[in-house]
Enzyme design. Structure first.
Site, PDB file in Angstrom:
ATOM      1  N   ASN A   9     -12.758   1.153  22.296  1.00  0.00           N
ATOM      2  CA  ASN A   9     -11.611   1.675  23.036  1.00  0.00           C
ATOM      3  C   ASN A   9     -10.758   2.464  22.055  1.00  0.00           C
ATOM      4  O   ASN A   9     -10.086   1.885  21.207  1.00  0.00           O
ATOM      5  CB  ASN A   9     -10.832   0.485  23.626  1.00  0.00           C
ATOM      6  N   TRP A  10     -10.820   3.788  22.172  1.00  0.00           N
ATOM      7  CA  TRP A  10     -10.085   4.634  21.220  1.00  0.00           C
ATOM      8  C   TRP A  10      -8.592   4.698  21.536  1.00  0.00           C
ATOM      9  O   TRP A  10      -7.825   5.246  20.753  1.00  0.00           O
ATOM     10  CB  TRP A  10     -10.682   6.059  21.202  1.00  0.00           C
ATOM     11  N   LYS A  11      -8.203   4.189  22.694  1.00  0.00           N
ATOM     12  CA  LYS A  11      -6.788   4.233  23.106  1.00  0.00           C
ATOM     13  C   LYS A  11      -6.269   5.684  23.019  1.00  0.00           C
ATOM     14  O   LYS A  11      -7.040   6.605  23.266  1.00  0.00           O
ATOM     15  CB  LYS A  11      -5.961   3.253  22.262  1.00  0.00           C
ATOM     16  N   HIS A  92      -6.217  -3.328  30.905  1.00  0.00           N
ATOM     17  CA  HIS A  92      -5.949  -3.602  29.490  1.00  0.00           C
ATOM     18  C   HIS A  92      -4.495  -4.057  29.352  1.00  0.00           C
ATOM     19  O   HIS A  92      -3.620  -3.572  30.071  1.00  0.00           O
ATOM     20  CB  HIS A  92      -6.210  -2.344  28.656  1.00  0.00           C
ATOM     21  N   GLU A  94      -2.283  -3.324  27.365  1.00  0.00           N
ATOM     22  CA  GLU A  94      -1.330  -2.232  27.107  1.00  0.00           C
ATOM     23  C   GLU A  94      -0.978  -1.501  28.407  1.00  0.00           C
ATOM     24  O   GLU A  94       0.152  -1.024  28.571  1.00  0.00           O
ATOM     25  CB  GLU A  94      -1.906  -1.278  26.048  1.00  0.00           C
ATOM     26  N   GLU A 162      -9.224 -10.657  26.057  1.00  0.00           N
ATOM     27  CA  GLU A 162      -8.457 -10.119  24.933  1.00  0.00           C
ATOM     28  C   GLU A 162      -7.105 -10.818  24.842  1.00  0.00           C
ATOM     29  O   GLU A 162      -6.145 -10.423  25.533  1.00  0.00           O
ATOM     30  CB  GLU A 162      -8.216  -8.618  25.126  1.00  0.00           C
ATOM     31  N   GLY A 168      -4.850  -5.743  17.656  1.00  0.00           N
ATOM     32  CA  GLY A 168      -4.239  -4.907  16.625  1.00  0.00           C
ATOM     33  C   GLY A 168      -3.434  -5.675  15.597  1.00  0.00           C
ATOM     34  O   GLY A 168      -2.675  -5.084  14.833  1.00  0.00           O
ATOM     35  N   SER A 208      -8.913  -7.592  17.361  1.00  0.00           N
ATOM     36  CA  SER A 208      -9.151  -7.626  15.909  1.00  0.00           C
ATOM     37  C   SER A 208     -10.594  -7.947  15.530  1.00  0.00           C
ATOM     38  O   SER A 208     -10.836  -8.633  14.534  1.00  0.00           O
ATOM     39  CB  SER A 208      -8.175  -8.602  15.234  1.00  0.00           C
ATOM     40  N   GLY A 229     -10.939  -2.059  19.405  1.00  0.00           N
ATOM     41  CA  GLY A 229      -9.970  -0.977  19.310  1.00  0.00           C
ATOM     42  C   GLY A 229     -10.074  -0.277  17.960  1.00  0.00           C
ATOM     43  O   GLY A 229     -10.924   0.581  17.734  1.00  0.00           O
ATOM     44  N   GLY A 230      -9.214  -0.684  17.029  1.00  0.00           N
ATOM     45  CA  GLY A 230      -9.104  -0.022  15.729  1.00  0.00           C
ATOM     46  C   GLY A 230     -10.431   0.237  15.030  1.00  0.00           C
ATOM     47  O   GLY A 230     -10.671   1.354  14.538  1.00  0.00           O
TER      48      GLY A 230
END
Ligand code: PGA
Length: 248
Positions: A9-11, A92, A94, A162, A168, A208, A229-230
């Site tokens: 997920n590149w957000k 998600h 976010e 999640e 993150g 993470s 993500g990251g």
């Protein structure tokens, strides 16, 4: 046999230059035992599809509840599909936080996404205060019941657990905490959709996930992959996570 899925997920990260990472990842070829999905910003979906070809699937990060209409700035499931997406992330944390999305919103979007022929990656997860108050399973149970429409199958649904406090932050639940939630989700899906369907829905862990912790997370019962993500932004890191899943 359940599908294994490594989802990135590149957000809200990535312009055309980021496609070089996808190119590197694609050049590694498709893993033998796992599917790979990258969800870039919607502006990159069509170009990402051109780069990824049949090696890596491409997905959106959200879609509107309607297929078209007067909704300035929104993207519909049909548009994602048309641009080359096969999947869409929904609910998600976010989105739930930044856009006040409730379970009901996620459920309606999921139905619309299925109608457009997309696989939905529906996210659930507890906050730190909910975890500390020992409410995790109640929260997850409620989110599963409210966010997944009737009609789920092993083909149209992926669920991602999640924990919000792990996203993150570099903090990861213990392996037994992950296992407890995943076993619980499996049981809930089997109860609602029948054993045959419930057994085949891939369950991802997210929060993470890094090359260093991926192998132990993938060894946990009912963990069929990860939503990353990251670490999905760099081909080397995500490639190592994919390799760990492939070998698990
Ligand atoms: P993270 O994000 O891997 O950067 O923690 C996970 C996610 O939000 O999907």
């Amino acid at each position: 046999m359940r599908r294994k899925l490594a989802a990135g997920n590149w957000k809200m990260n990535g312009t055309a230059a980021a496609l070089a990472e996808l190119e590197t990842l694609t050049a590694k070829g498709a893993p033998e035992n796992a599917q790979v999905l990258i969800c870039p910003p919607s502006t990159l979906i069509s170009r990402a599809k051109d780069v990824a070809g049949d090696i890596i699937s491409i997905g959106g990060q959200d879609c509107h509840a309607n297929q078209s209409g007067a909704h300035t700035g929104d993207v519909s499931a049909e548009m994602l599909k048309d641009a080359g997406a096969t999947h869409v992330i929904l609910g998600h944390s976010e989105r739930r936080e930044d856009h006040n999305e409730r379970d009901e919103d996620v459920r309606i979007k999921a139905k619309t996404a299925w109608d457009a022929g997309l696989v939905t990656v529906i996210c659930v997860g507890e906050s730190l205060s909910e975890r500390e108050a020992d409410n995790t399973l109640d929260i997850i149970g409620g989110q599963l019941a409210g966010s997944i429409p009737d009609g789920a199958t092993g083909e149209n649904l992926v669920v991602a657990y999640e924990p919000i406090w792990a996203i993150g932050t570099g903090k990861v639940p213990t392996l037994s905490q992950i296992g407890d939630v995943h076993d619980f989700m499996r049981a809930r899906l089997e109860r609602r959709f029948g054993e045959g369907v419930g057994r085949t829905v891939p369950l991802l862990y997210g929060g993470s996930v890094k090359p260093g912790n991926a192998p132990e997370i993938f060894a946990v019962s009912n963990v069929d992959g990860a939503l990353v993500g990251g670490a999905s932004l760099k081909a080397n890191d995500f490639g190592a996570i994919i390799a760990a899943l492939d070998a698990s």
